[in-house]
Structures are given as structure tokens and as C-alpha cells.
Write an enzyme that holds these catalytic residues in place. Sequence first.
Site, PDB file in Angstrom:
ATOM      1  N   HIS A 167       3.319   4.137 -17.069  1.00 44.39           N
ATOM      2  CA  HIS A 167       2.838   3.640 -15.923  1.00 44.39           C
ATOM      3  C   HIS A 167       2.309   2.470 -16.524  1.00 44.39           C
ATOM      4  CE1 HIS A 167       5.718   6.470 -13.318  1.00 44.39           C
ATOM      5  NE2 HIS A 167       5.432   5.574 -12.520  1.00 44.39           N
ATOM      6  N   LYS A 218      -2.855   3.326 -12.287  1.00 44.33           N
ATOM      7  CA  LYS A 218      -2.253   4.658 -11.419  1.00 44.33           C
ATOM      8  C   LYS A 218      -2.863   6.073 -11.673  1.00 44.33           C
ATOM      9  CE  LYS A 218       1.721   8.145 -11.619  1.00 44.33           C
ATOM     10  NZ  LYS A 218       2.276   7.408  -9.687  1.00 44.33           N
TER      11      LYS A 218
HETATM   12  P1  NAP Z   1      -2.816   0.612  -4.378  1.00 49.20           P
HETATM   13  O1  NAP Z   1      -2.735  -1.619  -4.463  1.00 49.20           O
HETATM   14  O2  NAP Z   1      -4.573   0.962  -5.182  1.00 49.20           O
HETATM   15  O3  NAP Z   1      -3.021   0.229  -2.312  1.00 49.20           O
HETATM   16  C1  NAP Z   1      -3.300   1.084  -2.648  1.00 49.20           C
HETATM   17  C2  NAP Z   1      -4.080   1.042  -1.007  1.00 49.20           C
HETATM   18  O4  NAP Z   1      -4.685   1.785  -0.429  1.00 49.20           O
HETATM   19  C3  NAP Z   1      -5.053  -0.041  -1.552  1.00 49.20           C
HETATM   20  O5  NAP Z   1      -5.345  -1.694  -0.530  1.00 49.20           O
HETATM   21  C4  NAP Z   1      -6.551   0.312  -0.862  1.00 49.20           C
HETATM   22  O6  NAP Z   1      -7.648   0.095  -0.602  1.00 49.20           O
HETATM   23  C5  NAP Z   1      -5.764   0.950   0.433  1.00 49.20           C
HETATM   24  N1  NAP Z   1      -6.506   2.367   0.741  1.00 49.20           N
HETATM   25  C6  NAP Z   1      -7.263   3.394   0.602  1.00 49.20           C
HETATM   26  N2  NAP Z   1      -8.011   4.150   1.470  1.00 49.20           N
HETATM   27  C7  NAP Z   1      -7.442   3.672   2.570  1.00 49.20           C
HETATM   28  C8  NAP Z   1      -7.355   4.411   3.804  1.00 49.20           C
HETATM   29  N3  NAP Z   1      -8.249   5.193   3.854  1.00 49.20           N
HETATM   30  N4  NAP Z   1      -6.395   3.336   4.773  1.00 49.20           N
HETATM   31  C9  NAP Z   1      -6.413   2.051   4.510  1.00 49.20           C
HETATM   32  N5  NAP Z   1      -6.078   1.715   3.436  1.00 49.20           N
HETATM   33  C10 NAP Z   1      -6.243   2.829   2.178  1.00 49.20           C
HETATM   34  O7  NAP Z   1      -1.796   1.278  -4.851  1.00 49.20           O
HETATM   35  P2  NAP Z   1      -0.189   0.895  -4.863  1.00 49.20           P
HETATM   36  O8  NAP Z   1      -0.087   0.532  -6.699  1.00 49.20           O
HETATM   37  O9  NAP Z   1       0.310   0.368  -3.765  1.00 49.20           O
HETATM   38  O10 NAP Z   1      -0.060   2.856  -4.690  1.00 49.20           O
HETATM   39  C11 NAP Z   1      -0.319   3.433  -3.677  1.00 49.20           C
HETATM   40  C12 NAP Z   1       0.077   4.072  -3.763  1.00 49.20           C
HETATM   41  O11 NAP Z   1       1.717   4.496  -3.719  1.00 49.20           O
HETATM   42  C13 NAP Z   1      -0.206   6.097  -5.025  1.00 49.20           C
HETATM   43  O12 NAP Z   1       0.094   7.048  -4.662  1.00 49.20           O
HETATM   44  C14 NAP Z   1       1.054   5.039  -6.058  1.00 49.20           C
HETATM   45  O13 NAP Z   1       1.172   6.331  -6.751  1.00 49.20           O
HETATM   46  C15 NAP Z   1       2.090   5.364  -5.149  1.00 49.20           C
HETATM   47  N6  NAP Z   1       3.475   4.408  -5.570  1.00 49.20           N
HETATM   48  C16 NAP Z   1       5.022   5.357  -4.899  1.00 49.20           C
HETATM   49  C17 NAP Z   1       5.868   4.474  -5.259  1.00 49.20           C
HETATM   50  C18 NAP Z   1       6.560   5.550  -4.823  1.00 49.20           C
HETATM   51  O14 NAP Z   1       7.979   4.870  -5.016  1.00 49.20           O
HETATM   52  N7  NAP Z   1       6.722   6.318  -4.094  1.00 49.20           N
HETATM   53  C19 NAP Z   1       5.958   3.229  -6.006  1.00 49.20           C
HETATM   54  C20 NAP Z   1       4.343   2.779  -6.680  1.00 49.20           C
HETATM   55  C21 NAP Z   1       3.421   3.601  -6.439  1.00 49.20           C
HETATM   56  P3  NAP Z   1      -9.051  -0.598  -1.323  1.00 49.20           P
HETATM   57  O15 NAP Z   1      -8.124  -1.011  -2.857  1.00 49.20           O
HETATM   58  O16 NAP Z   1      -9.864  -1.845  -0.763  1.00 49.20           O
HETATM   59  O17 NAP Z   1      -9.348   0.610  -1.060  1.00 49.20           O
END
Ligand code: NAP
Length: 268
Positions: free
Chosen positions: A157, A161
Site C-alpha cells: 500500500h 496508510k
Molecule cells: P484520507 O485521505 O486520510 O481521508 C480521510 C479523511 O477523513 C480526511 O479527509 C480526514 O480529514 C477525514 N476525517 C478524519 N476524521 C474525521 C471526522 N471525525 N469526521 C469527518 N472526517 C474526518 O484516507 P483515505 O485514503 O481516503 O482512506 C480513508 C479510510 O478508507 C482508511 O481507513 C483507509 O484504510 C480506507 N480505505 C478503504 C478502502 C476500501 O476499499 N474499503 C480503500 C482505500 C482506503 P483531515 O485530513 O482534515 O483530518
Amino acid sequence: MEKVKIVIAGPRGRMGKEAVYLTGRTDHFELVGVLDHKHEGKRLSELEDFNNPAYDVPMYTDIEKCLQEVKPDVLIDLTTPEFGMFHAKTALQYGVRPVVGTTGFTNENLKELEALCEEMDRGCIIAPNFALGAVLMMKFSKLAAKYFDDVEILELHHDRKLDAPSGTAVKTAELIAEVRKPKKQGHPEEKETIEGARGADFDGMRIHSIRLPGLIAHQQVMFGAEGETLTLKHDSYNRTSFMSGVRFAVDEVLKANVLIYGLENIME
Ligand code: NAP
């Protein structure tokens, strides 16, 4: 057809942004609000990436206020494990069905959500991987594990992550463990000269986590036997690869009244 009203938690994130765009191009989806811990009182369309009338929806920091005001059918969470759990629980308490892509949930979290689904008679889908190809890789791994006891999982990844091993790797290992004869792999006297060299131990099989910039989400499941190996490999090259699974999960969660952990349980 009545539109499915959707709230997205984490809309500025890499996954959340794609989910917002998914609602914009899916006729029967309607984005009605977003949860963003940094923007209260704004409209999502005021933000540069979402300058489109389809995203002219309120932004909330308070989930209860959000659910009371916009009354969604489904909450899609793509944030962090801590907030993902809080959002999923609160949504269920309000009778809103969660679709959670956030990874890193513990077994205790899953048990708690399972009980809450039963109590509220509402479905919840937690999908460690929304990429349909990755889900098929997991299903094929389970099939192969009936015939091969020795297996190593290599998950790769991007370096932002937070959790390791990935939710997909753990889920793959769990599915394999359902059919594989328990076995401690490698030489019985093997010793690590550097700690961690053999990866994480799951029921005697090993999981290796690689983190590098440039990667998105990739996994190889390698089976070995006398004179042969079998490798199942899946690559997500961008985050839109996850969106067909998000759409599928939203449609399925509306028909569910239990916790579903992993799309493999509802993909025939
Ligand atoms: P990311 O780019 O860091 O996005 C997370 C977002 O959540 C950020 O914009 C963050 O804002 C926001 N956030 C944090 N705390 C919050 C809250 N209390 N309320 C509302 N928003 C909040 O991460 P990502 O790559 O999108 O991944 C997000 C999650 O999905 C991770 O757990 C990842 O492992 C998972 N994921 C899942 C899949 C799947 O297929 N299921 C695929 C890829 C990723 P700030 O940055 O401003 O703090």
C-alpha cells in the site's frame, strides 16, 4: 425510483472525494450532506474540488445534528477507525444504515455493531475492500487453500496508510483459515535474525506489509506445494476502482438488517 439519500463522512479524503463524485454520477443516489470535522456551516460546493450544484449540500461536524437535519438512508464512512466506529454506531442508533470502508476495526467493534444491528433491525456493511476484483481474489484464495496448506500473503500500500496489515490481508487470512488445516509454516527451527523478517503470524501463515509512495492497494496470495506455486494477484491502480463496490454496498445495505463484514458474503 426513489433516490437513496446519502451522507458521506470524510468527503475531502482520497476515498471520500471519489465517493462524493460517485453520488454525482449515479442517477438513483442523492448526496444530502457531509460530515467533516473541520468545516461546520459551509456548503460542500464552496470547496474547490466540489464546485458543482450536485454538491450544494450542508457540511457538519456534529453527526447527530447532521442525521437529524438531513435524514439520510445511508451513511458512507471513509475516515479513521476511531471515528468510523463512532459514526457507524451513531448512524445505527438513528436508524440509518452505515456502509463503512474505513479499515482497522477490531473484533470487539464488529461484535458491538452486530448487536446494534440486531437491536435496531438495520443493516450495516463493513467492507475492508470495495474493489470487486480484490473480493474475488479473496474468494479464490479460500478455494485454493483447500488444496494448499502453505500460503504467504503480501500486501502493498501507499505510505500514508495507518493500519498494518491491511484489512484485506486480514480478511483473506481469515477466509483461508476457515478451510486450511492449521499449520505453522517454514522450518520448525527457523529464527529471525532481524525482528519481523518473517512478517506477521496469522494461524501459522505469514502476512507481509509493504508501504511505499506510488503504490495504491495491491495484494498477492502465494500458495506453495511440492514443485509448484500458485499466485493470485490483484492491483487497484486508482481509487475509482473501489467505487463499483461502494455503489453495490449502498444498494445491498438497504435490503439488509444484519451486520455484513466483507462484500464476499453478498457477492455470488
Ligand atoms: P484520507 O485521505 O486520510 O481521508 C480521510 C479523511 O477523513 C480526511 O479527509 C480526514 O480529514 C477525514 N476525517 C478524519 N476524521 C474525521 C471526522 N471525525 N469526521 C469527518 N472526517 C474526518 O484516507 P483515505 O485514503 O481516503 O482512506 C480513508 C479510510 O478508507 C482508511 O481507513 C483507509 O484504510 C480506507 N480505505 C478503504 C478502502 C476500501 O476499499 N474499503 C480503500 C482505500 C482506503 P483531515 O485530513 O482534515 O483530518
